[in-house]
Enzyme design. Structure first.
Site, short mmCIF file in Angstrom:
data_model
loop_
_atom_site.label_atom_id
_atom_site.label_comp_id
_atom_site.label_asym_id
_atom_site.label_seq_id
_atom_site.Cartn_x
_atom_site.Cartn_y
_atom_site.Cartn_z
N GLU A 256 10.59 4.26 8.08
CA GLU A 256 9.66 3.80 7.03
C GLU A 256 9.45 3.29 6.60
O GLU A 256 10.31 2.30 5.74
CB GLU A 256 10.34 5.44 5.94
CG GLU A 256 9.63 5.61 4.91
CD GLU A 256 10.15 4.68 3.68
OE1 GLU A 256 9.28 3.88 3.54
OE2 GLU A 256 10.98 5.15 3.10
N CYS A 295 8.30 1.28 -1.90
CA CYS A 295 7.86 1.43 -0.58
C CYS A 295 5.98 2.32 -0.39
O CYS A 295 5.51 2.39 0.07
CB CYS A 295 8.36 2.45 0.44
SG CYS A 295 9.27 3.32 0.19
#
Length: 687
Positions: A256, A295
């Site tokens: 990720e 993120c």
């Protein structure tokens, strides 16, 4: 003395042996902790997890693991103020820390509740059985079991608590232990949480180990039974994914990575609309929450070319309300980056972007801060102003789609039509999330279908959902969190999908009776068990998978059909008007499907009071052959699956859910209806 962080491995706490890393307060620059892992045997750490933690978790059922997560969530919730005090030192405000701390605990609660989607068994039977032969004596069923290894989680610095808890919640529910390696700059927060977890005694020994230093060499010892997850930069993730051990052992690896997420303003979302205001609010929030160190933060704001100036002005006004400083100082709305190293890297990234896309809001070098009385220092701390850049030629100047400035930075760029907006969003080459502010369903559909291939999640923002929306930057435990391409191609969380990542799927083949015995779920055509007593007179523990009751017969009449039509109000022509059947599938008046099901219930139900407490519902139902007057039907009722339920309190009745296979056949033995019904059945043992 400056405290030294300790690793929790092999069932004990211990510090590293060599020169430690210094961990700094993000606002003051003060050294607050030391950390190292030199001198630790990673091969033995992983082996310990496999040898001690794995068998203990594998023996537990999904429900037991879920209750374990629930207990852990309640325990950490009681200790959360300890974590808030530490979190301020990472530069996070109270609101920022809430995302990390209570968002992480919320993941534990969510996965604890997810246990109800699984059986009260250590394994999971997935999907429906698959017939492999004409006679039905050879079938298959997919089965998932926990892997025999450990989950190695290599996490990022921006969410030291949430990043750990959202991952271990899933692997623990799946039945795998974990070794957590947090990023060094904020490892003191992860260590504090793990100390509370271990002290609680809720997890079995070996279920969780912690490595607080660099962790160099840990991947040298993973095997094909392990799972590795990484959250962080795409460049580092690519190196780890190419590790020889990951490749040679075919270790499942989920990445990720930070990505160039976009927010798109729809053509209809003009100034004065709720959607325009929501767009500005989301961009501002994603720039300033956690100082833009998310993120999922918005890096590109894509707006109609005729609204570019309006957006620039509105966003500037919104950002002007953002006060910066020590996260504990009164009035501060944005704290600091995680450290000076992150701040210097960010400034360099912005300078690179500014070569072709000028800064139109903010000052890269100077920032006014509050909280100097608390030690906040603009020179020693990691403070930075929100920065807005403008790219008037986004198809020409491509750095905006290639280079991520990981902080409170966004680039405005125009588009001409929805097709161009899709192209620009997709130039990010894979993102975790994209949002679209619009109230036009056609715009939403065109954009989503065009951008879905490049995004892991798409949020459509409008007035209807504004009050309850969790926002652009909030991954939810029920949904997959990940994205293609630059975002890493992996996925985290995702409800049942996330749990499956830590389990091995096997295609099980055999006879229906053998598959039934292995899975404890009845397969059609498996051997059946008949007993003298009606199954509704058996307690939950007494019922056996495959236990069957065959009813008496009933011949359906025209009066049955007419009476049911009157009672139900269902006067569909095929049931009541024989003159309207020309050109249809039917040769005469046909019985209602729900009459067949209702009659079946009347035939298999035992009216006497017994352990069956109530009808819990209907999972599936199919009507497979028309039933005309004169057709004689019979019912076979079979125990398909048993799912134990936990008592809510001492006064609750101990019980479970029984799934029954209901098969209705006619005089030719053809199936005319099949259903799965559920009943709640009392347990004999009420302890």
């Amino acid at each position: 003395m400056t405290p030294t962080l300790e690793n929790y491995t092999l069932g004990r706490w211990a510090a590293g042996a060599a020169d430690p890393h210094e961990l700094l307060d993000a606002s003051t620059g003060e050294v607050i902790a030391l950390a190292n892992t030199e001198g630790f045997d990673f091969a033995e750490i992983l082996a310990y997890g496999r040898r001690v933690g794995n068998p203990a978790l594998r023996r537990m059922t999904f429900h037991e693991r879920g209750r374990m997560l629930k207990a852990l969530a309640f325990h950490l919730q009681e200790k959360k103020e300890i974590f808030y005090e530490l979190s301020y030192r990472s530069g996070a405000t109270r609101a920022d820390s809430w995302i990390d701390i209570e968002g992480g605990i919320g993941n534990l609660f969510a996965n604890a509740s997810l246990r109800r989607k699984f059986p009260d068994k250590p394994f999971y039977v997935e999907g429906e059985p698959v017939g492999l032969s004409k006679g039905g004596t050879f079938v298959a069923q997919h089965l998932l079991v926990p892997r025999e290894g450990v989950a190695v989680h290599i996490n990022a610095y921006n969410f030291p608590i949430w990043g750990m808890l959202e991952k271990i919640a899933v692997n623990l529910l799946a039945g795998m232990p974990a070794v957590v390696k947090p990023a060094v700059p904020s490892a003191y927060l992860t260590e504090a949480v793990v100390r509370e977890i271990i002290a609680s005694g809720i997890l079995p020994e070996g279920a969780l180990q912690l490595v607080v230093g660099s962790g160099q060499g840990i991947l040298d010892h993973v095997t094909y039974q392990d799972v590795v997850t990484f959250t962080g930069s795409a460049a580092t993730g690519a190196k780890l994914r190419a590790h020889p051990r990951i490749i040679s052992e075919a270790v499942p690896f989920t990445l990720e990575a930070d990505s160039l997420n976009a927010a798109v303003l729809g053509p209809d979302a003009v100034p004065g609309t709720t959607e325009f205001d929501l767009f500005i609010k989301e961009v501002r929030k994603e720039m300033t929450a956690k100082c833009g160190q998310k993120c999922t933060a918005i890096r590109r704001a894509i707006v109609p070319d005729n609204l570019l100036e309006d957006v620039q002005i509105a966003l500037g006004k919104a950002l002007a309300q953002t006060t910066i400083g020590h996260p504990q100082a009164e009035g501060v709305r944005m704290g600091a980056l995680a450290g000076r190293q992150q701040a210097e890297r960010l400034r360099e990234q912005v300078r690179q972007l500014a070569k072709t896309t000028p800064i139109v809001y903010g000052d890269l070098e100077n920032v006014e801060i509050l909280g100097k009385e608390r030690g906040a220092d603009a020179a020693k701390g990691a403070f930075i102003s929100p920065i807005v850049l403008r790219n008037d030629h986004p198809f020409k100047h491509l750095d905006s789609h290639e280079l991520e400035a990981f902080g409170p930075v966004v680039t405005l760029m125009p588009y001409h039509d929805v097709a161009e907006a899709v192209q620009l969003a997709n130039l990010g080459k894979g993102s975790l999330v994209c949002s679209l502010a619009t109230n036009d369903p056609r715009t939403a559909q065109d954009f989503v279908l065009g951008a879905a291939t490049h995004h892991g999640r798409i949020l459509v923002i409008n007035n209807d959902m504004a009050k309850e929306s969790t926002g652009h930057g909030s991954p939810m435990p029920q949904l997959v969190h990940g994205g293609p391409g630059r975002a890493g191609g992996g996925q985290e969380m995702g409800g049942i999908r996330g749990v499956e990542h830590f389990m091995q799927r096997v295609a099980l083949q055999g006879s229906p009776s053998m598959i039934t015995a292995i899975t404890e779920v009845y397969q059609p055509k498996a051997k059946q068990i008949e007993k003298d007593k009606h199954p509704f007179q058996h307690y939950f523990e007494e019922l056996e998978i495959g236990q069957t009751y065959i009813t008496h017969k009933h011949t359906v009449t025209e009066a049955d059909i007419t009476n049911f039509a009157q009672v139900s109000g269902d006067n569909f022509y095929a049931h009541v008007d024989a003159t309207s059947l020309e050109g249809t599938l039917f040769t005469g008046r046909v019985a209602h499907g729900y009459y067949i099901l209702s009659k079946a219930a009347g035939m298999f139900v035992d009216p006497r009071k017994g352990p069956v407490l109530l009808n819990y519902g209907l999972d599936e139902c199919r009507f497979t052959k028309p039933v005309y007057p004169g057709t004689t039907i019979g019912v076979t009722l079979t125990v398909k699956e048993k799912i134990g339920q936990e008592k809510r309190d001492s006064e609750d009745v101990a019980k479970g859910i029984v799934r029954w296979l209901v098969e209705v056949t006619d005089q030719t033995s053809d199936t005319v209806a099949v259903a799965t019904i559920l009943t709640m059945v009392k347990k004999k043992n009420q302890a």
